[in-house]
Each structure stands twice: as C-alpha cells, then as structure tokens.
Design a protein around this motif. Structure first.
Motif, PDB file in Angstrom:
ATOM      1  N   ASP A 102      69.227 -86.459 -44.742  1.00 50.31           N
ATOM      2  CA  ASP A 102      69.095 -85.014 -44.558  1.00 50.31           C
ATOM      3  C   ASP A 102      67.621 -84.623 -44.448  1.00 50.31           C
TER       4      ASP A 102
ATOM      5  N   GLU B  88      67.852 -71.936 -43.301  1.00 52.05           N
ATOM      6  CA  GLU B  88      68.979 -71.022 -43.092  1.00 52.05           C
ATOM      7  C   GLU B  88      70.326 -71.726 -43.240  1.00 52.05           C
ATOM      8  N   LYS B  89      70.343 -73.053 -43.163  1.00 52.89           N
ATOM      9  CA  LYS B  89      71.590 -73.803 -43.289  1.00 52.89           C
ATOM     10  C   LYS B  89      71.621 -74.692 -44.533  1.00 52.89           C
ATOM     11  N   LYS B  90      70.675 -74.515 -45.430  1.00 54.41           N
ATOM     12  CA  LYS B  90      70.569 -75.383 -46.612  1.00 54.41           C
ATOM     13  C   LYS B  90      71.840 -75.361 -47.462  1.00 54.41           C
ATOM     14  N   ALA B  91      72.390 -74.186 -47.691  1.00 52.41           N
ATOM     15  CA  ALA B  91      73.596 -74.083 -48.523  1.00 52.41           C
ATOM     16  C   ALA B  91      74.763 -74.834 -47.880  1.00 52.41           C
ATOM     17  N   PHE B  92      74.888 -74.720 -46.563  1.00 53.56           N
ATOM     18  CA  PHE B  92      75.973 -75.420 -45.872  1.00 53.56           C
ATOM     19  C   PHE B  92      75.827 -76.927 -46.019  1.00 53.56           C
ATOM     20  N   TRP B  93      74.630 -77.459 -45.758  1.00 53.22           N
ATOM     21  CA  TRP B  93      74.441 -78.908 -45.806  1.00 53.22           C
ATOM     22  C   TRP B  93      74.502 -79.446 -47.231  1.00 53.22           C
ATOM     23  N   ASP B  94      74.086 -78.650 -48.199  1.00 49.81           N
ATOM     24  CA  ASP B  94      74.252 -79.074 -49.593  1.00 49.81           C
ATOM     25  C   ASP B  94      75.734 -79.176 -49.939  1.00 49.81           C
ATOM     26  N   SER B  95      76.512 -78.192 -49.504  1.00 52.94           N
ATOM     27  CA  SER B  95      77.955 -78.221 -49.742  1.00 52.94           C
ATOM     28  C   SER B  95      78.608 -79.386 -49.003  1.00 52.94           C
TER      29      SER B  95
END
Length: 79
Positions: free
Chosen positions: A33, A41-48
């Motif tokens: 990653d 802007e997409k950190k939460a998505f990729w963490d999930s």
C-alpha cells in the motif's frame, strides 16, 4: 477506477502469497500500500480493505479444523 481495481488485485495476490509465510501478512499489505503512494482521500477505504481481505483466512481455517475433526471421528468409529 482502473487503478483502484489494479491495486485491489495486487493486494489480494500479496495477501494470498504471504499467508503461508511465518510472519504476518498485514505488514506485507502495508508495504505494498505504501508502494502505491499516499491517497489521503481514500485512506479509510484502503484501511478497511486491508482488514476485510484478511477475514478469508479465519473461515478457511475453521473449515479445515471441522473437516479434520469429522475425519478423525469417522476413523475412530470404524476401528
């Protein structure tokens, strides 16, 4: 969108390949990653995504244990 799909496929492959190594696959996911660069802007998505992709391991392990227990019980009954 195409890059996100590519990244998801790469992360899935890394998870699958590193699952059998004696060290946690989470670190490998974090390294890959990081290689793709920051996307705040997409950190939460990729963490999930990194968390959810690892859930496949647990049901598989439980299924393997269940089948082994059934086979052991069947061998014991037939002796």
């Amino acid at each position: 969108m195409l890059f996100d799909l590519f990244k998801a496929v790469i992360l899935g492959v890394v998870e699958g390949l590193t699952e059998f190594l004696p060290c946690p696959s989470t670190g490998h996911l974090l390294l890959v990653d990081h290689f793709f660069g920051p996307e705040p802007e997409k950190k939460a998505f990729w963490d999930s995504f990194a968390v959810l992709i690892q859930f496949g391991r647990d049901p598989r392990a439980a299924d393997d244990l269940f089948h082994k227990a059934v086979e052991d019980r069947a061998r014991h009954v037939h002796q």
